[in-house]
Design a protein around this motif. Structure first.
Motif, PDB file in Angstrom:
ATOM      1  N   THR A 112     -37.504 -11.223 -30.230  1.00 55.45           N
ATOM      2  CA  THR A 112     -36.802 -10.067 -29.668  1.00 55.45           C
ATOM      3  C   THR A 112     -37.335  -9.742 -28.277  1.00 55.45           C
ATOM      4  OG1 THR A 112     -36.428  -9.200 -31.895  1.00 55.45           O
ATOM      5  CG2 THR A 112     -36.164  -7.651 -30.059  1.00 55.45           C
ATOM      6  N   GLY A 113     -38.646  -9.757 -28.130  1.00 56.63           N
ATOM      7  CA  GLY A 113     -39.260  -9.488 -26.821  1.00 56.63           C
ATOM      8  C   GLY A 113     -38.852 -10.513 -25.788  1.00 56.63           C
ATOM      9  N   LEU A 114     -38.849 -11.776 -26.179  1.00 54.74           N
ATOM     10  CA  LEU A 114     -38.452 -12.853 -25.271  1.00 54.74           C
ATOM     11  C   LEU A 114     -36.985 -12.706 -24.874  1.00 54.74           C
ATOM     12  CD1 LEU A 114     -39.183 -15.469 -23.821  1.00 54.74           C
ATOM     13  CD2 LEU A 114     -38.603 -16.708 -25.917  1.00 54.74           C
ATOM     14  N   ALA A 115     -36.141 -12.360 -25.816  1.00 57.39           N
ATOM     15  CA  ALA A 115     -34.717 -12.169 -25.525  1.00 57.39           C
ATOM     16  C   ALA A 115     -34.511 -11.027 -24.540  1.00 57.39           C
ATOM     17  CB  ALA A 115     -33.947 -11.901 -26.821  1.00 57.39           C
ATOM     18  N   ILE A 116     -35.259  -9.946 -24.703  1.00 58.33           N
ATOM     19  CA  ILE A 116     -35.149  -8.805 -23.786  1.00 58.33           C
ATOM     20  C   ILE A 116     -35.570  -9.211 -22.376  1.00 58.33           C
ATOM     21  CG2 ILE A 116     -36.132  -6.538 -23.227  1.00 58.33           C
ATOM     22  CD1 ILE A 116     -36.179  -6.005 -26.277  1.00 58.33           C
ATOM     23  N   VAL A 117     -36.664  -9.941 -22.264  1.00 59.36           N
ATOM     24  CA  VAL A 117     -37.130 -10.391 -20.948  1.00 59.36           C
ATOM     25  C   VAL A 117     -36.095 -11.293 -20.289  1.00 59.36           C
ATOM     26  CG1 VAL A 117     -38.855 -11.817 -19.770  1.00 59.36           C
ATOM     27  CG2 VAL A 117     -39.575 -10.137 -21.468  1.00 59.36           C
ATOM     28  N   LEU A 118     -35.553 -12.239 -21.025  1.00 59.34           N
ATOM     29  CA  LEU A 118     -34.570 -13.159 -20.464  1.00 59.34           C
ATOM     30  C   LEU A 118     -33.291 -12.433 -20.055  1.00 59.34           C
ATOM     31  CD1 LEU A 118     -34.969 -16.261 -22.792  1.00 59.34           C
ATOM     32  CD2 LEU A 118     -35.622 -16.062 -20.383  1.00 59.34           C
ATOM     33  N   LEU A 119     -32.811 -11.534 -20.885  1.00 57.98           N
ATOM     34  CA  LEU A 119     -31.593 -10.798 -20.564  1.00 57.98           C
ATOM     35  C   LEU A 119     -31.794  -9.870 -19.374  1.00 57.98           C
ATOM     36  CD1 LEU A 119     -30.229  -9.979 -24.126  1.00 57.98           C
ATOM     37  CD2 LEU A 119     -29.280 -11.587 -22.468  1.00 57.98           C
ATOM     38  N   SER A 120     -32.952  -9.246 -19.276  1.00 56.81           N
ATOM     39  CA  SER A 120     -33.191  -8.343 -18.157  1.00 56.81           C
ATOM     40  C   SER A 120     -33.291  -9.106 -16.845  1.00 56.81           C
ATOM     41  CB  SER A 120     -34.447  -7.500 -18.386  1.00 56.81           C
ATOM     42  OG  SER A 120     -35.592  -8.309 -18.402  1.00 56.81           O
ATOM     43  N   ALA A 121     -33.717 -10.346 -16.895  1.00 51.34           N
ATOM     44  CA  ALA A 121     -33.818 -11.153 -15.673  1.00 51.34           C
ATOM     45  C   ALA A 121     -32.451 -11.362 -15.045  1.00 51.34           C
ATOM     46  CB  ALA A 121     -34.471 -12.497 -15.979  1.00 51.34           C
ATOM     47  N   PHE A 122     -31.403 -11.405 -15.862  1.00 49.89           N
ATOM     48  CA  PHE A 122     -30.066 -11.607 -15.334  1.00 49.89           C
ATOM     49  C   PHE A 122     -29.507 -10.348 -14.684  1.00 49.89           C
ATOM     50  CE2 PHE A 122     -30.330 -15.047 -18.444  1.00 49.89           C
ATOM     51  CZ  PHE A 122     -30.011 -16.108 -17.620  1.00 49.89           C
ATOM     52  N   GLY A 123     -30.100  -9.211 -14.942  1.00 51.18           N
ATOM     53  CA  GLY A 123     -29.653  -7.966 -14.347  1.00 51.18           C
ATOM     54  C   GLY A 123     -30.170  -7.761 -12.936  1.00 51.18           C
ATOM     55  N   PHE A 124     -31.110  -8.558 -12.500  1.00 48.43           N
ATOM     56  CA  PHE A 124     -31.693  -8.422 -11.179  1.00 48.43           C
ATOM     57  C   PHE A 124     -31.103  -9.466 -10.241  1.00 48.43           C
ATOM     58  CE2 PHE A 124     -34.921  -6.852 -14.141  1.00 48.43           C
ATOM     59  CZ  PHE A 124     -35.076  -5.573 -13.641  1.00 48.43           C
ATOM     60  N   ALA A 125     -31.160  -9.157  -8.943  1.00 45.07           N
ATOM     61  CA  ALA A 125     -30.673 -10.105  -7.948  1.00 45.07           C
ATOM     62  C   ALA A 125     -31.483 -11.387  -8.018  1.00 45.07           C
ATOM     63  CB  ALA A 125     -30.767  -9.486  -6.563  1.00 45.07           C
ATOM     64  N   GLN A 126     -30.800 -12.490  -7.807  1.00 42.13           N
ATOM     65  CA  GLN A 126     -31.456 -13.781  -7.870  1.00 42.13           C
ATOM     66  C   GLN A 126     -31.235 -14.521  -6.555  1.00 42.13           C
ATOM     67  OE1 GLN A 126     -29.706 -15.654 -11.270  1.00 42.13           O
ATOM     68  NE2 GLN A 126     -30.560 -14.174 -12.685  1.00 42.13           N
ATOM     69  N   LYS A 127     -32.324 -14.994  -5.939  1.00 44.40           N
ATOM     70  CA  LYS A 127     -32.212 -15.722  -4.682  1.00 44.40           C
ATOM     71  C   LYS A 127     -31.457 -17.017  -4.905  1.00 44.40           C
ATOM     72  CE  LYS A 127     -36.073 -13.772  -2.338  1.00 44.40           C
ATOM     73  NZ  LYS A 127     -36.886 -13.882  -1.183  1.00 44.40           N
ATOM     74  N   ILE A 128     -30.603 -17.333  -3.925  1.00 42.23           N
ATOM     75  CA  ILE A 128     -29.846 -18.581  -3.996  1.00 42.23           C
ATOM     76  C   ILE A 128     -29.804 -19.205  -2.602  1.00 42.23           C
ATOM     77  CG2 ILE A 128     -28.421 -17.909  -5.975  1.00 42.23           C
ATOM     78  CD1 ILE A 128     -26.182 -17.236  -4.036  1.00 42.23           C
ATOM     79  N   GLU A 129     -29.533 -20.485  -2.569  1.00 42.18           N
ATOM     80  CA  GLU A 129     -29.390 -21.197  -1.309  1.00 42.18           C
ATOM     81  C   GLU A 129     -28.012 -20.899  -0.716  1.00 42.18           C
ATOM     82  OE1 GLU A 129     -30.108 -25.363  -1.848  1.00 42.18           O
ATOM     83  OE2 GLU A 129     -31.798 -24.964  -3.197  1.00 42.18           O
ATOM     84  N   GLN A 130     -27.928 -20.902   0.608  1.00 47.62           N
ATOM     85  CA  GLN A 130     -26.665 -20.599   1.267  1.00 47.62           C
ATOM     86  C   GLN A 130     -25.556 -21.553   0.825  1.00 47.62           C
ATOM     87  OE1 GLN A 130     -26.645 -19.260   5.345  1.00 47.62           O
ATOM     88  NE2 GLN A 130     -24.942 -20.617   5.827  1.00 47.62           N
ATOM     89  N   GLY A 131     -25.900 -22.789   0.533  1.00 48.45           N
ATOM     90  CA  GLY A 131     -24.914 -23.765   0.087  1.00 48.45           C
ATOM     91  C   GLY A 131     -24.253 -23.399  -1.233  1.00 48.45           C
ATOM     92  N   LYS A 132     -24.863 -22.482  -1.991  1.00 44.96           N
ATOM     93  CA  LYS A 132     -24.299 -22.064  -3.271  1.00 44.96           C
ATOM     94  C   LYS A 132     -23.507 -20.755  -3.158  1.00 44.96           C
ATOM     95  CE  LYS A 132     -27.680 -24.505  -6.008  1.00 44.96           C
ATOM     96  NZ  LYS A 132     -28.706 -24.463  -7.033  1.00 44.96           N
ATOM     97  N   VAL A 133     -23.423 -20.221  -1.937  1.00 45.55           N
ATOM     98  CA  VAL A 133     -22.644 -19.007  -1.688  1.00 45.55           C
ATOM     99  C   VAL A 133     -21.218 -19.445  -1.352  1.00 45.55           C
ATOM    100  CG1 VAL A 133     -22.402 -16.985  -0.197  1.00 45.55           C
ATOM    101  CG2 VAL A 133     -24.685 -17.811  -0.825  1.00 45.55           C
ATOM    102  N   PRO A 134     -20.198 -18.798  -1.929  1.00 45.86           N
ATOM    103  CA  PRO A 134     -18.815 -19.191  -1.622  1.00 45.86           C
ATOM    104  C   PRO A 134     -18.547 -19.227  -0.115  1.00 45.86           C
ATOM    105  CG  PRO A 134     -18.836 -17.649  -3.450  1.00 45.86           C
ATOM    106  CD  PRO A 134     -20.249 -17.715  -2.922  1.00 45.86           C
ATOM    107  N   SER A 135     -17.804 -20.236   0.317  1.00 44.09           N
ATOM    108  CA  SER A 135     -17.588 -20.450   1.750  1.00 44.09           C
ATOM    109  C   SER A 135     -16.911 -19.268   2.440  1.00 44.09           C
ATOM    110  CB  SER A 135     -16.789 -21.735   1.985  1.00 44.09           C
ATOM    111  OG  SER A 135     -15.519 -21.639   1.358  1.00 44.09           O
ATOM    112  N   ALA A 136     -16.035 -18.538   1.748  1.00 41.40           N
ATOM    113  CA  ALA A 136     -15.373 -17.370   2.352  1.00 41.40           C
ATOM    114  C   ALA A 136     -16.398 -16.299   2.714  1.00 41.40           C
ATOM    115  CB  ALA A 136     -14.329 -16.796   1.400  1.00 41.40           C
TER     116      ALA A 136
END
Length: 146
Positions: free
Chosen positions: A8-32
């Motif tokens: 349960t604790g691990l699931a909470i940590v993993l799910l909460s990670a998706f609620g925060f901004a995540q750094k990505i490379e510019q190549g993965k940002v939509p071209s528009a």
């Protein structure tokens, strides 16, 4: 029982990670989005992209000013918010006057100009000894948030 609690604790940590901004490379940002960003800020440098829910957040600087900028774009590539660090002398006269009258004794720390939804507001971080305040004003010096 311990396994269930651990899982349960691990699931909470993993799910909460998706609620925060995540750094990505510019190549993965939509071209528009990238195209509109480059059109809006052709002199941007030190660019860092993040996925922020359904939106994309980009932190950057322009030219040699070293002023921090942050813009948010929706998934269609439209700019929805822009925040930039400014100096005290860039505040509208009415905002500066309100700070001097209502927050005498406080020193300004960080100051931001925020454009969102066709409106401009100013966020000012203030310090007075151990007390820290964040206040937001409209262009006319009206206090919106404390």
């Amino acid at each position: 029982m311990k396994t269930k609690i651990l899982f349960t604790g691990l699931a909470i940590v993993l799910l909460s990670a998706f609620g925060f901004a995540q750094k990505i490379e510019q190549g993965k940002v939509p071209s528009a989005i990238v195209s509109n960003f480059e059109k809006d800020h052709p002199r941007a440098k030190d660019i860092e992209w993040e996925r922020d829910g359904d939106n994309y957040k980009v932190e950057f600087e322009i030219g040699d000013s070293k002023q921090d900028h942050i813009s948010w774009y929706n998934s269609e590539g439209n700019l929805i918010k822009h925040k930039m660090e400014i100096s005290y002398n860039q505040l509208p006269v009415k905002v500066a006057a309100k700070l001097e009258s209502d927050f005498a004794g406080f020193k300004t720390d960080d100051i931001y100009k925020i454009d969102e939804g066709g409106k401009t507001k100013y966020k000012v971080e203030l310090k007075n000894g151990k007390e820290d305040l964040k206040v937001v004003f409209d262009e006319n010096g009206n206090l919106l948030k404390k």
